[in-house]
Enzyme design. Structure first.
Site, PDB file in Angstrom:
ATOM      1  N   ASP A  70      72.133 -74.863 -48.443  1.00  0.00           N
ATOM      2  CA  ASP A  70      70.839 -74.515 -48.926  1.00  0.00           C
ATOM      3  C   ASP A  70      70.716 -74.834 -50.288  1.00  0.00           C
ATOM      4  O   ASP A  70      71.243 -74.131 -51.201  1.00  0.00           O
ATOM      5  CB  ASP A  70      70.772 -73.194 -48.539  1.00  0.00           C
ATOM      6  CG  ASP A  70      69.271 -72.632 -48.695  1.00  0.00           C
ATOM      7  OD1 ASP A  70      68.458 -73.617 -49.200  1.00  0.00           O
ATOM      8  OD2 ASP A  70      68.713 -71.572 -48.453  1.00  0.00           O
ATOM      9  N   ILE A  71      70.468 -76.206 -50.652  1.00  0.00           N
ATOM     10  CA  ILE A  71      70.529 -76.684 -51.917  1.00  0.00           C
ATOM     11  C   ILE A  71      69.186 -76.850 -52.671  1.00  0.00           C
ATOM     12  O   ILE A  71      69.030 -77.060 -53.752  1.00  0.00           O
ATOM     13  CB  ILE A  71      71.281 -77.888 -51.988  1.00  0.00           C
ATOM     14  CG1 ILE A  71      70.884 -79.364 -51.238  1.00  0.00           C
ATOM     15  CG2 ILE A  71      72.619 -77.841 -51.417  1.00  0.00           C
ATOM     16  CD1 ILE A  71      71.410 -80.472 -51.495  1.00  0.00           C
ATOM     17  N   LYS A  72      68.207 -76.979 -51.885  1.00  0.00           N
ATOM     18  CA  LYS A  72      66.590 -77.199 -52.259  1.00  0.00           C
ATOM     19  C   LYS A  72      66.536 -78.322 -53.248  1.00  0.00           C
ATOM     20  O   LYS A  72      65.734 -78.085 -54.452  1.00  0.00           O
ATOM     21  CB  LYS A  72      66.259 -75.895 -52.702  1.00  0.00           C
ATOM     22  CG  LYS A  72      65.932 -74.919 -51.452  1.00  0.00           C
ATOM     23  CD  LYS A  72      65.146 -73.585 -51.775  1.00  0.00           C
ATOM     24  CE  LYS A  72      65.175 -72.616 -50.558  1.00  0.00           C
ATOM     25  NZ  LYS A  72      66.356 -71.889 -50.293  1.00  0.00           N
ATOM     26  N   ARG A  73      67.242 -79.366 -53.375  1.00  0.00           N
ATOM     27  CA  ARG A  73      66.851 -80.345 -54.394  1.00  0.00           C
ATOM     28  C   ARG A  73      65.480 -81.227 -54.130  1.00  0.00           C
ATOM     29  O   ARG A  73      65.050 -81.158 -53.143  1.00  0.00           O
ATOM     30  CB  ARG A  73      68.049 -81.452 -53.965  1.00  0.00           C
ATOM     31  CG  ARG A  73      69.429 -80.998 -54.276  1.00  0.00           C
ATOM     32  CD  ARG A  73      69.480 -80.204 -55.629  1.00  0.00           C
ATOM     33  NE  ARG A  73      71.028 -79.898 -56.070  1.00  0.00           N
ATOM     34  CZ  ARG A  73      71.723 -78.637 -56.345  1.00  0.00           C
ATOM     35  NH1 ARG A  73      70.850 -77.854 -55.960  1.00  0.00           N
ATOM     36  NH2 ARG A  73      72.721 -78.800 -56.691  1.00  0.00           N
ATOM     37  N   THR A 110      68.960 -78.557 -47.393  1.00  0.00           N
ATOM     38  CA  THR A 110      67.391 -78.245 -47.686  1.00  0.00           C
ATOM     39  C   THR A 110      66.859 -78.922 -48.776  1.00  0.00           C
ATOM     40  O   THR A 110      67.624 -79.234 -49.916  1.00  0.00           O
ATOM     41  CB  THR A 110      67.187 -76.854 -47.893  1.00  0.00           C
ATOM     42  OG1 THR A 110      67.971 -76.227 -48.926  1.00  0.00           O
ATOM     43  CG2 THR A 110      67.405 -75.870 -46.943  1.00  0.00           C
TER      44      THR A 110
END
Length: 321
Positions: free
Chosen positions: A110-113, A147
């Site tokens: 879950d890194i939401k880059r 993500t």
């Protein structure tokens, strides 16, 4: 998504456990138990708190992974909890992902880059690693999916799709998130009458179109919050080839009945996340005592997480039935 769906089918459990360690969910005596060990290894005393937590967080994660392996198909470590500890935390994140994979779990980072150009390509190496075009590419992060934030449009997504295809991995794009203020942006009405999140949903279907797997789903999934059950149900119809990652179950108020409509007619098409409800379950079972040893506290964490994971599996199974 074929690998993830196979893992779900093997465990008969469409749930993923969020590995989001903080001081609020990791027993204090576990963190304290590593003080002397860490103090002997660092030159600057100011480094002790971060190092101490990094070691404790990994042991915490490992206990949970051992407890839930074979019950759940996947884990989702949230990188922010680890980045907060600096370099030691990044090591813990990577070690957690690697250990989870070694135990047969699908790892969703879950890194939401979200960025463009060479920056997006660099972020996409979470999937592709170094020398991504080579057969012996070095997988630095040990993630099966990540993500991604779509706010920058196609330019910000294409590098991740390309890396996913090359490395045989997946990504999940934020579409309708579970947080209350998401409506400030995601529900804005466009000129044609559609909502912004609906337009993003259509783009996600397009972005994954050329990556359709044997399961009928593409490599490009969508994040759709459990706290929006009616919208999620409509998105399921709107995105027939997009696999959903569903946060918001449990601690955020989403229920198994809320998420049932986000699955397809075969009971597939989605995986539901719980973080605090699993990793923090030890706080609610009544067996914790502040005077207990670090080993006893860790054992309680493990048994509580296992019981909570089983309860969530059974809850979802009943709702889908």
């Amino acid at each position: 998504m074929d690998k993830l769906i196979e893992a779900i089918n093997t465990t008969h459990n469409p749930s993923v456990v969020g590995l989001d360690p903080t001081d609020q969910v990791v027993p204090a005596q576990l963190i304290d138990s590593f003080h002397e060990e860490v103090a002997d290894q660092v030159d600057d005393p100011a480094e002790i708190p971060a190092m101490q937590r990094a070691v404790a967080y990994f042991e915490f994660n490992r206990a949970i992974i051992d407890a839930i392996a074979g019950i759940v198909p996947a884990v989702k470590p949230q990188i922010a909890m680890y980045e907060a500890l600096g370099p030691a935390g990044i090591d813990t994140y990577e070690m957690t992902c690697e250990y989870a994979q070694s135990q047969g779990l699908y790892v969703l980072g879950d890194i939401k880059r979200g960025d463009i150009g060479s920056t997006a390509a660099a972020y996409a190496r979470h999937l592709g690693g170094l020398n991504a075009q080579d057969d012996d590419a070095l997988d630095l992060w040990h993630e099966d999916a990540v993500t991604v934030n779509p706010y920058l449009g196609t330019d910000g997504i294409t590098p991740f799709v390309d890396a996913a295809k090359t490395a045989d991995k997946d990504l999940f794009v934020l579409v309708r998130t579970s947080n209350p203020s998401s409506k400030e942006i995601q529900e804005l009405e466009l000129a044609d009458g559609t909502r912004l999140y609906e337009h993003v949903a259509d783009l996600v279907e397009q972005w994954g179109a050329e990556t359709l797997g044997a399961s009928g789903y593409t490599r490009v999934g969508a994040v759709v919050g459990a706290t929006h059950p009616e919208q999620g149900k409509l998105l399921r119809e709107r995105m027939p080839h997009t696999f959903f990652l569903v946060p918001g179950y449990g601690a955020q108020g989403g229920t198994a009945q809320d998420v049932a409509g986000m699955f397809d007619a075969n009971g597939s098409g989605a995986i539901v996340n719980s973080s605090r409800g699993i990793i923090g379950a030890w706080r609610k079972n009544g067996g914790y005592d502040e005077s207990m040893s670090a080993d006893d506290a860790l054992a309680l964490v493990a048994t509580s997480a296992r019981d909570a994971a089983i309860a969530m599996r059974d809850d979802l199974e009943a709702a889908l039935a």
